[in-house]
Design a protein around this motif. Sequence first.
Motif, PDB file in Angstrom:
ATOM      1  N   LEU A 178       0.960  -1.248   0.471  1.00  0.00           N
ATOM      2  CA  LEU A 178       0.097  -0.135  -0.387  1.00  0.00           C
ATOM      3  C   LEU A 178       1.255   1.147  -0.385  1.00  0.00           C
ATOM      4  N   PRO A 179       0.478   2.413  -0.300  1.00  0.00           N
ATOM      5  CA  PRO A 179       1.192   3.312  -1.138  1.00  0.00           C
ATOM      6  C   PRO A 179       1.019   4.049   0.536  1.00  0.00           C
ATOM      7  N   LEU A 180       2.271   4.101   1.221  1.00  0.00           N
ATOM      8  CA  LEU A 180       2.262   4.892   3.144  1.00  0.00           C
ATOM      9  C   LEU A 180       3.340   6.469   2.518  1.00  0.00           C
ATOM     10  N   ASN A 181       2.742   7.910   2.871  1.00  0.00           N
ATOM     11  CA  ASN A 181       3.232   9.196   3.352  1.00  0.00           C
ATOM     12  C   ASN A 181       3.471   8.873   4.951  1.00  0.00           C
ATOM     13  N   LEU A 182       4.772   8.795   5.389  1.00  0.00           N
ATOM     14  CA  LEU A 182       5.218   8.880   6.630  1.00  0.00           C
ATOM     15  C   LEU A 182       4.586  10.114   7.513  1.00  0.00           C
ATOM     16  N   ARG A 183       4.572  11.196   6.585  1.00  0.00           N
ATOM     17  CA  ARG A 183       4.477  12.179   7.155  1.00  0.00           C
ATOM     18  C   ARG A 183       3.022  12.863   6.646  1.00  0.00           C
ATOM     19  N   PRO A 184       2.360  12.714   5.728  1.00  0.00           N
ATOM     20  CA  PRO A 184       1.490  12.889   5.707  1.00  0.00           C
ATOM     21  C   PRO A 184       0.985  14.746   6.102  1.00  0.00           C
ATOM     22  N   ALA A 185       0.800  15.403   4.894  1.00  0.00           N
ATOM     23  CA  ALA A 185       0.330  16.940   5.565  1.00  0.00           C
ATOM     24  C   ALA A 185      -0.704  16.892   6.232  1.00  0.00           C
ATOM     25  N   HIS A 186      -1.643  16.211   6.333  1.00  0.00           N
ATOM     26  CA  HIS A 186      -3.383  16.581   7.155  1.00  0.00           C
ATOM     27  C   HIS A 186      -2.798  15.629   8.650  1.00  0.00           C
ATOM     28  N   TRP A 187      -2.167  15.492   9.133  1.00  0.00           N
ATOM     29  CA  TRP A 187      -1.781  14.726  10.057  1.00  0.00           C
ATOM     30  C   TRP A 187      -1.444  15.392  11.016  1.00  0.00           C
ATOM     31  N   PRO A 188      -1.690  15.199  12.435  1.00  0.00           N
ATOM     32  CA  PRO A 188      -2.974  15.359  13.327  1.00  0.00           C
ATOM     33  C   PRO A 188      -4.178  16.294  12.508  1.00  0.00           C
ATOM     34  N   THR A 189      -5.133  15.590  12.257  1.00  0.00           N
ATOM     35  CA  THR A 189      -6.548  16.347  12.176  1.00  0.00           C
ATOM     36  C   THR A 189      -7.840  15.926  12.599  1.00  0.00           C
ATOM     37  N   ASN A 190      -8.508  16.597  13.031  1.00  0.00           N
ATOM     38  CA  ASN A 190      -9.955  16.430  13.840  1.00  0.00           C
ATOM     39  C   ASN A 190     -10.845  14.646  13.091  1.00  0.00           C
ATOM     40  N   PRO A 191     -10.814  13.651  14.386  1.00  0.00           N
ATOM     41  CA  PRO A 191     -11.280  13.141  13.599  1.00  0.00           C
ATOM     42  C   PRO A 191     -12.791  12.666  13.290  1.00  0.00           C
ATOM     43  N   ASP A 197     -21.059   0.112   0.852  1.00  0.00           N
ATOM     44  CA  ASP A 197     -19.513  -0.621   1.106  1.00  0.00           C
ATOM     45  C   ASP A 197     -18.865   0.255   1.836  1.00  0.00           C
ATOM     46  N   LEU A 198     -19.000  -0.132   3.111  1.00  0.00           N
ATOM     47  CA  LEU A 198     -18.519   0.401   4.878  1.00  0.00           C
ATOM     48  C   LEU A 198     -16.937   0.370   4.727  1.00  0.00           C
ATOM     49  N   GLY A 199     -16.671  -1.286   4.595  1.00  0.00           N
ATOM     50  CA  GLY A 199     -15.222  -1.143   4.281  1.00  0.00           C
ATOM     51  C   GLY A 199     -14.439  -0.597   3.536  1.00  0.00           C
ATOM     52  N   GLN A 200     -15.431  -0.365   2.464  1.00  0.00           N
ATOM     53  CA  GLN A 200     -14.587   0.691   0.593  1.00  0.00           C
ATOM     54  C   GLN A 200     -14.281   1.845   1.584  1.00  0.00           C
ATOM     55  N   LEU A 201     -15.766   2.456   2.477  1.00  0.00           N
ATOM     56  CA  LEU A 201     -15.803   3.750   2.738  1.00  0.00           C
ATOM     57  C   LEU A 201     -14.579   4.060   4.227  1.00  0.00           C
ATOM     58  N   CYS A 202     -14.263   3.275   4.776  1.00  0.00           N
ATOM     59  CA  CYS A 202     -13.206   3.188   5.961  1.00  0.00           C
ATOM     60  C   CYS A 202     -12.708   3.064   4.738  1.00  0.00           C
ATOM     61  N   HIS A 203     -11.265   2.425   4.278  1.00  0.00           N
ATOM     62  CA  HIS A 203     -10.063   2.386   3.776  1.00  0.00           C
ATOM     63  C   HIS A 203      -9.890   4.190   3.053  1.00  0.00           C
ATOM     64  N   SER A 204     -11.050   4.127   2.424  1.00  0.00           N
ATOM     65  CA  SER A 204     -11.109   5.181   1.251  1.00  0.00           C
ATOM     66  C   SER A 204     -11.013   6.146   2.383  1.00  0.00           C
ATOM     67  N   ILE A 205     -11.291   6.984   3.441  1.00  0.00           N
ATOM     68  CA  ILE A 205     -10.851   7.294   4.104  1.00  0.00           C
ATOM     69  C   ILE A 205      -9.732   7.854   4.581  1.00  0.00           C
ATOM     70  N   LEU A 206      -8.665   6.818   5.475  1.00  0.00           N
ATOM     71  CA  LEU A 206      -7.979   6.269   5.639  1.00  0.00           C
ATOM     72  C   LEU A 206      -6.707   6.573   4.585  1.00  0.00           C
ATOM     73  N   ARG A 207      -7.065   6.396   2.867  1.00  0.00           N
ATOM     74  CA  ARG A 207      -6.028   6.608   2.499  1.00  0.00           C
ATOM     75  C   ARG A 207      -6.225   7.585   1.596  1.00  0.00           C
ATOM     76  N   ALA A 237      -2.228   7.971   1.759  1.00  0.00           N
ATOM     77  CA  ALA A 237      -1.618   8.169   0.517  1.00  0.00           C
ATOM     78  C   ALA A 237      -2.551   9.118  -0.295  1.00  0.00           C
ATOM     79  N   GLU A 238      -2.987  10.450  -0.412  1.00  0.00           N
ATOM     80  CA  GLU A 238      -3.818  11.006  -1.107  1.00  0.00           C
ATOM     81  C   GLU A 238      -3.439  12.397  -0.678  1.00  0.00           C
ATOM     82  N   GLU A 239      -2.828  12.571   0.643  1.00  0.00           N
ATOM     83  CA  GLU A 239      -3.004  13.837   1.287  1.00  0.00           C
ATOM     84  C   GLU A 239      -3.555  14.543   1.459  1.00  0.00           C
ATOM     85  N   LYS A 240      -4.953  14.226   1.497  1.00  0.00           N
ATOM     86  CA  LYS A 240      -6.452  14.814   2.132  1.00  0.00           C
ATOM     87  C   LYS A 240      -6.196  15.075   3.398  1.00  0.00           C
ATOM     88  N   ASP A 241      -7.170  15.892   3.388  1.00  0.00           N
ATOM     89  CA  ASP A 241      -7.715  16.330   5.261  1.00  0.00           C
ATOM     90  C   ASP A 241      -8.947  15.627   5.472  1.00  0.00           C
TER      91      ASP A 241
END
Length: 199
Positions: free
Chosen positions: A76-89, A106-116, A120-124
């Motif tokens: 899995l792609p992973l940025n060890l220092r993402p731009a928007h971490w930490p943020t409000n979960p 698809d709840l599993g897809q939703l969870c994974h897409s938020i985490l990704r 991996a995508e530098e989104k808040d």
Amino acid sequence: MAHIEYYFATLSPFTYLAGTRLEEIAAKHEASVMYKPLDIMALFARTGGVPPKDRHPSRMEYRVQELQRAKVKTGLPLNLRPAHWPTNPAPSSYAIIAAQKAGGGDLGQLCHSILRACWAEEKDVADDAVIKSCLEAAGFDPVLADSGLLAGADTYVQNLEDAVAAGVFGAPFYIVDSGQRFWGHDRLDDLDAHLSGDL
């Protein structure tokens, strides 16, 4: 049919690195899953954990090594220092809670897409537009990001209480109705083996 209580945090890199393995294992064993996002910092405070920023440097260095190894092993792609971490979960967690209640996607897809989005995508993932995009991509009504706030907040608090009562102290954390507990993305093989009756 087995049931799994799944405790996780939408800002946890180790939850992200679990990918969609839980969903694959649950489908294999026809197990049901209850998704229970929680406030990981509040959980640490209640169960003797230490937030990453307050850990000893040697623990922090080891965490980075573990994440790098897991990135390679999972692919899995992973940025060890993402731009928007930490943020409000909380907003992303509320959306997951609302989606689980509403059904239809698809709840599993939703969870994974938020985490990704975070890792991996530098989104808040506290941003409404990001959450709505993840909801829509997973087959849910993006309006859930707005409509489920009050109920989501109450459930989010209750998830923390349930976690503490159940012996949860980190994320991701999986509890089977057999009473067996599994902590960490690297224990999913053990969860699979347990559900197979081999462990």
